[in-house]
Scaffold this motif. Structure first.
Motif, PDB file in Angstrom:
ATOM      1  N   ARG A  32      15.650 -15.406  38.428  1.00  0.00           N
ATOM      2  CA  ARG A  32      17.013 -15.914  38.251  1.00  0.00           C
ATOM      3  C   ARG A  32      17.030 -17.086  37.259  1.00  0.00           C
ATOM      4  O   ARG A  32      17.916 -17.180  36.415  1.00  0.00           O
ATOM      5  CB  ARG A  32      17.554 -16.339  39.623  1.00  0.00           C
ATOM      6  CG  ARG A  32      18.942 -16.869  39.604  1.00  0.00           C
ATOM      7  CD  ARG A  32      19.945 -15.775  39.385  1.00  0.00           C
ATOM      8  NE  ARG A  32      21.273 -16.401  39.319  1.00  0.00           N
ATOM      9  CZ  ARG A  32      22.383 -15.756  39.424  1.00  0.00           C
ATOM     10  NH1 ARG A  32      22.378 -14.452  39.587  1.00  0.00           N
ATOM     11  NH2 ARG A  32      23.523 -16.382  39.354  1.00  0.00           N
ATOM     12  N   ASP A  33      16.035 -17.968  37.370  1.00  0.00           N
ATOM     13  CA  ASP A  33      15.936 -19.121  36.473  1.00  0.00           C
ATOM     14  C   ASP A  33      15.750 -18.659  35.025  1.00  0.00           C
ATOM     15  O   ASP A  33      16.405 -19.156  34.108  1.00  0.00           O
ATOM     16  CB  ASP A  33      14.778 -20.012  36.916  1.00  0.00           C
ATOM     17  CG  ASP A  33      14.790 -21.402  36.293  1.00  0.00           C
ATOM     18  OD1 ASP A  33      15.859 -21.864  35.841  1.00  0.00           O
ATOM     19  OD2 ASP A  33      13.722 -22.034  36.286  1.00  0.00           O
ATOM     20  N   GLN A  34      14.864 -17.699  34.823  1.00  0.00           N
ATOM     21  CA  GLN A  34      14.616 -17.196  33.474  1.00  0.00           C
ATOM     22  C   GLN A  34      15.857 -16.500  32.914  1.00  0.00           C
ATOM     23  O   GLN A  34      16.207 -16.690  31.744  1.00  0.00           O
ATOM     24  CB  GLN A  34      13.432 -16.247  33.446  1.00  0.00           C
ATOM     25  CG  GLN A  34      13.108 -15.782  32.041  1.00  0.00           C
ATOM     26  CD  GLN A  34      11.840 -14.951  31.995  1.00  0.00           C
ATOM     27  OE1 GLN A  34      11.347 -14.482  33.014  1.00  0.00           O
ATOM     28  NE2 GLN A  34      11.318 -14.771  30.806  1.00  0.00           N
ATOM     29  N   ALA A  35      16.526 -15.718  33.749  1.00  0.00           N
ATOM     30  CA  ALA A  35      17.732 -15.026  33.288  1.00  0.00           C
ATOM     31  C   ALA A  35      18.826 -16.021  32.910  1.00  0.00           C
ATOM     32  O   ALA A  35      19.559 -15.812  31.939  1.00  0.00           O
ATOM     33  CB  ALA A  35      18.243 -14.079  34.377  1.00  0.00           C
ATOM     34  N   ARG A  36      18.911 -17.106  33.628  1.00  0.00           N
ATOM     35  CA  ARG A  36      19.974 -18.094  33.395  1.00  0.00           C
ATOM     36  C   ARG A  36      19.622 -19.109  32.306  1.00  0.00           C
ATOM     37  O   ARG A  36      20.480 -19.527  31.541  1.00  0.00           O
ATOM     38  CB  ARG A  36      20.270 -18.816  34.701  1.00  0.00           C
ATOM     39  CG  ARG A  36      21.461 -19.716  34.657  1.00  0.00           C
ATOM     40  CD  ARG A  36      21.754 -20.217  36.073  1.00  0.00           C
ATOM     41  NE  ARG A  36      22.868 -21.112  36.104  1.00  0.00           N
ATOM     42  CZ  ARG A  36      24.134 -20.765  36.270  1.00  0.00           C
ATOM     43  NH1 ARG A  36      24.442 -19.493  36.406  1.00  0.00           N
ATOM     44  NH2 ARG A  36      25.089 -21.670  36.296  1.00  0.00           N
ATOM     45  N   HIS A  37      18.335 -19.501  32.235  1.00  0.00           N
ATOM     46  CA  HIS A  37      17.947 -20.588  31.337  1.00  0.00           C
ATOM     47  C   HIS A  37      16.930 -20.196  30.272  1.00  0.00           C
ATOM     48  O   HIS A  37      16.473 -21.058  29.523  1.00  0.00           O
ATOM     49  CB  HIS A  37      17.402 -21.763  32.156  1.00  0.00           C
ATOM     50  CG  HIS A  37      18.380 -22.278  33.146  1.00  0.00           C
ATOM     51  ND1 HIS A  37      18.194 -22.161  34.503  1.00  0.00           N
ATOM     52  CD2 HIS A  37      19.574 -22.898  32.990  1.00  0.00           C
ATOM     53  CE1 HIS A  37      19.228 -22.688  35.132  1.00  0.00           C
ATOM     54  NE2 HIS A  37      20.082 -23.145  34.244  1.00  0.00           N
ATOM     55  N   GLY A  38      16.551 -18.930  30.231  1.00  0.00           N
ATOM     56  CA  GLY A  38      15.638 -18.447  29.203  1.00  0.00           C
ATOM     57  C   GLY A  38      14.325 -19.194  29.172  1.00  0.00           C
ATOM     58  O   GLY A  38      13.664 -19.352  30.202  1.00  0.00           O
TER      59      GLY A  38
END
Length: 145
Positions: A32-38
């Motif tokens: 979720r973090d990667q999807a939201r903040h790359g």
């Protein structure tokens, strides 16, 4: 998972990498973090079960303390514990609404009680040895602070 506190991280979560449920939670938060903040994640994760876990690098939180209850360290050095960790981590990945009710007094008490019960039985419930056995396997190097 990140072993050192990431300089860009807003929150560093200490987790038990040998706990299947803990890994599942961390993996979901990371996705979720990667999807939201790359490539600028807000969360960093430190596996406290690794032999190279160093409490001194992580606000002095001992292996025993970290195994007993979830901890996180904010970018400014504040140590969070228990449900507050989930509340902050989920907020940082855009799912703060899931834990928002745990700020309400009665819900907070119930959530803290439920988490305390989970934390007390987590090792047994996930098929792990008890904390004393894990400490002995680490050469006894896990004293609480």
């Amino acid at each position: 998972m990140n072993q050192q506190t990431d300089n860009l991280a807003v929150l560093t979560v200490l987790y038990d990498g040998a706990c299947p449920l803990c890994r599942r939670e961390v993996n979901g938060l990371q996705r979720r973090d990667q999807a939201r903040h790359g490539d600028q994640p807000r969360l960093a994760f430190v596996d406290i079960d690794r032999a190279d876990y160093n409490p001194e690098v992580h606000a002095g939180i001992s292996y025993a303390d970290a195994m007993g209850r979830i901890h996180a360290i904010t970018a400014d050095g504040e140590v969070l514990r228990d449900v507050a960790v989930f509340r902050r981590a989920y907020a940082l990945v855009g799912l703060g609404w899931l834990y928002a009710p745990t700020r309400w007094p009665l819900v907070r008490q119930l959530a803290d009680l439920a988490y305390g019960l989970w934390a007390a039985g987590r090792l047994r419930l996930t098929g792990r040895p008890n904390l004393d056995s894990l400490c002995r396997a680490r050469g006894g190097n896990c004293a609480p602070r």
